[in-house]
Motif scaffolding. Sequence first.
Motif, mmCIF file in Angstrom:
data_model
loop_
_atom_site.group_PDB
_atom_site.id
_atom_site.type_symbol
_atom_site.label_atom_id
_atom_site.label_comp_id
_atom_site.label_asym_id
_atom_site.label_seq_id
_atom_site.Cartn_x
_atom_site.Cartn_y
_atom_site.Cartn_z
ATOM 1 N N ILE A 5 57.725 44.449 0.944
ATOM 2 C CA ILE A 5 58.210 45.604 2.069
ATOM 3 C C ILE A 5 58.117 46.861 1.922
ATOM 4 C CG2 ILE A 5 60.265 46.399 3.445
ATOM 5 C CD1 ILE A 5 61.685 43.698 3.044
ATOM 6 N N MET A 6 58.118 47.588 0.797
ATOM 7 C CA MET A 6 57.573 48.816 0.168
ATOM 8 C C MET A 6 56.205 48.842 0.508
ATOM 9 S SD MET A 6 60.143 49.552 -2.962
ATOM 10 C CE MET A 6 59.405 50.999 -3.166
ATOM 11 N N SER A 7 55.488 48.021 -0.217
ATOM 12 C CA SER A 7 54.025 48.117 -0.048
ATOM 13 C C SER A 7 53.508 48.164 1.355
ATOM 14 C CB SER A 7 53.415 47.081 -0.938
ATOM 15 O OG SER A 7 52.072 46.976 -0.512
ATOM 16 N N VAL A 8 53.812 47.287 2.401
ATOM 17 C CA VAL A 8 53.346 47.310 3.618
ATOM 18 C C VAL A 8 53.962 48.529 4.294
ATOM 19 C CG1 VAL A 8 53.438 46.060 5.769
ATOM 20 C CG2 VAL A 8 53.157 44.783 3.524
ATOM 21 N N GLY A 9 55.255 48.895 4.126
ATOM 22 C CA GLY A 9 55.884 50.083 4.747
ATOM 23 C C GLY A 9 55.129 51.332 4.429
ATOM 24 N N PHE A 10 54.641 51.624 3.173
ATOM 25 C CA PHE A 10 54.007 52.891 2.865
ATOM 26 C C PHE A 10 52.513 52.708 3.266
ATOM 27 C CE2 PHE A 10 57.202 53.685 -0.923
ATOM 28 C CZ PHE A 10 57.387 54.765 -0.265
ATOM 29 N N SER A 11 52.010 51.648 3.521
ATOM 30 C CA SER A 11 50.408 51.576 3.725
ATOM 31 C C SER A 11 50.557 51.824 5.422
ATOM 32 C CB SER A 11 50.074 49.980 3.667
ATOM 33 O OG SER A 11 50.760 49.033 4.204
ATOM 34 N N ALA A 12 51.769 51.389 6.195
ATOM 35 C CA ALA A 12 51.735 51.606 7.690
ATOM 36 C C ALA A 12 51.992 53.159 7.880
ATOM 37 C CB ALA A 12 52.822 50.787 8.108
ATOM 38 N N LEU A 13 52.988 53.769 6.683
ATOM 39 C CA LEU A 13 52.914 55.234 6.906
ATOM 40 C C LEU A 13 51.749 56.030 6.654
ATOM 41 C CD1 LEU A 13 55.078 57.398 7.316
ATOM 42 C CD2 LEU A 13 55.600 57.356 4.805
ATOM 43 N N THR A 14 50.951 55.403 5.824
ATOM 44 C CA THR A 14 49.655 56.217 5.295
ATOM 45 C C THR A 14 48.952 55.870 6.856
ATOM 46 O OG1 THR A 14 50.178 55.699 3.306
ATOM 47 C CG2 THR A 14 47.986 56.721 3.874
ATOM 48 N N ALA A 15 48.852 54.730 7.354
ATOM 49 C CA ALA A 15 47.935 54.848 8.713
ATOM 50 C C ALA A 15 48.412 55.624 9.493
ATOM 51 C CB ALA A 15 47.882 53.335 9.093
ATOM 52 N N LEU A 16 49.864 55.863 9.726
ATOM 53 C CA LEU A 16 50.430 56.900 10.796
ATOM 54 C C LEU A 16 49.895 58.238 10.492
ATOM 55 C CD1 LEU A 16 52.279 57.637 13.160
ATOM 56 C CD2 LEU A 16 54.203 57.668 11.486
ATOM 57 N N VAL A 17 49.644 58.702 9.229
ATOM 58 C CA VAL A 17 49.337 59.670 8.881
ATOM 59 C C VAL A 17 47.886 60.176 9.298
ATOM 60 C CG1 VAL A 17 48.903 61.683 6.839
ATOM 61 C CG2 VAL A 17 50.827 60.328 7.162
ATOM 62 N N ILE A 18 46.963 59.110 9.026
ATOM 63 C CA ILE A 18 45.524 58.994 9.231
ATOM 64 C C ILE A 18 45.667 59.123 10.663
ATOM 65 C CG2 ILE A 18 43.311 57.883 9.447
ATOM 66 C CD1 ILE A 18 44.596 56.360 7.081
ATOM 67 N N TRP A 19 46.194 58.531 11.657
ATOM 68 C CA TRP A 19 46.270 58.783 13.202
ATOM 69 C C TRP A 19 46.494 60.129 13.696
ATOM 70 C CZ3 TRP A 19 50.372 59.930 16.640
ATOM 71 C CH2 TRP A 19 50.058 59.529 17.897
ATOM 72 N N ILE A 20 47.767 60.603 12.829
ATOM 73 C CA ILE A 20 47.960 62.329 13.096
ATOM 74 C C ILE A 20 46.696 63.272 12.916
ATOM 75 C CG2 ILE A 20 49.356 64.164 12.425
ATOM 76 C CD1 ILE A 20 51.801 62.112 11.931
ATOM 77 N N PHE A 21 46.203 62.930 11.598
ATOM 78 C CA PHE A 21 44.994 63.598 11.322
ATOM 79 C C PHE A 21 43.701 63.551 12.133
ATOM 80 C CE2 PHE A 21 47.452 65.335 7.841
ATOM 81 C CZ PHE A 21 46.641 65.976 7.072
ATOM 82 N N VAL A 22 43.643 62.499 12.779
ATOM 83 C CA VAL A 22 42.304 62.200 13.548
ATOM 84 C C VAL A 22 42.635 62.784 14.924
ATOM 85 C CG1 VAL A 22 41.084 60.504 14.843
ATOM 86 C CG2 VAL A 22 41.698 60.101 12.323
ATOM 87 N N ASN A 23 44.125 62.994 15.356
ATOM 88 C CA ASN A 23 44.140 63.048 16.755
ATOM 89 C C ASN A 23 44.159 64.843 16.576
ATOM 90 O OD1 ASN A 23 44.302 60.748 17.895
ATOM 91 N ND2 ASN A 23 46.753 60.803 18.281
ATOM 92 N N HIS A 24 44.520 65.367 15.564
ATOM 93 C CA HIS A 24 44.514 66.727 15.443
ATOM 94 C C HIS A 24 43.253 67.454 14.635
ATOM 95 C CE1 HIS A 24 48.617 65.651 16.524
ATOM 96 N NE2 HIS A 24 48.708 66.872 17.215
ATOM 97 N N ARG A 25 42.351 66.518 14.604
ATOM 98 C CA ARG A 25 41.314 67.162 13.680
ATOM 99 C C ARG A 25 40.598 68.510 13.955
ATOM 100 N NH1 ARG A 25 39.777 63.249 17.098
ATOM 101 N NH2 ARG A 25 38.099 63.231 18.627
#
Length: 273
Positions: A5-25
């Motif tokens: 759960i920790m592994s999948v949760g952290f990877s999903a959180l990192t994907a969210l950060v990528i989405w934020i960075f791409v949207n505000h690139r």
Amino acid sequence: MGLTIMSVGFSALTALVIWIFVNHRDTPIVKANNRSLSYTLLITLTLCFLCPLLFIGLPNTATCILQQNLFRLLFTVALSSVLAKTITVVMAFEITAPGRKTRWLLISRVLNFIVPICTLMQVLFSGIWLVTAPPFVEMDAHSEYGHIIILCNKGSSLAFHGTLAYLGVMAFSSYFMAFLSRNLPDIFNEAKFLAFSMLVFCSVWITFLPVYHSTTGKAMVVMEVFSILASSASILSLIFAPKCYVIMFKSEENTLHQIRNKRHQRSKILLKR
């Protein structure tokens, strides 16, 4: 289950950060500290968080080889990206006189070769490890009475510790470079965050080695998985959390007009001193 759960949760959180960075690139805070390196680091961290899944479940020869080599390769890309970011920060603020060779290095984008060169060296080390003494499946009948534990043997202890030492050298180099530039004045100077993240990273793995060698069986695997998650989380939280906070909740500070005003105010303070 908890580690999964920790592994999948952290990877999903990192994907969210990528989405934020791409949207505000196109915002200053994303552009300020080498956007391409930030994307590379975030994508690599997403895969780093998924690496512990290889350690969970019944091992076989393929997973034993991938466990050690894949996570070391991914950490090499992540740490070399951090190293390239720290060198970029130092050179961008320290180099002011024209005609210097170091200035030419920054302009000519030679620093972009840091990640592939460091990664290629790790690939070479892993290739030597696989040729000489690759990891293999082992039956452990001594760790727990009445149980036989199927786990992965590292193969060559020298190769195992040597690749960890290589990661440690890169992490310490990144920390040293970031520590030198911690007091450089800039609105989005991330040197302090880079230095602290590398300090935590080194602390995790320095703690890992004695604890790892003092445990056996399943506890040894759990310790390695926890170290991977903890060190990856330190990089994600300490480097990218402050940026995401400014992007999401302090958008008024993420403008060129605001940056110019703050730089003007800081230059006045420096002149008074």
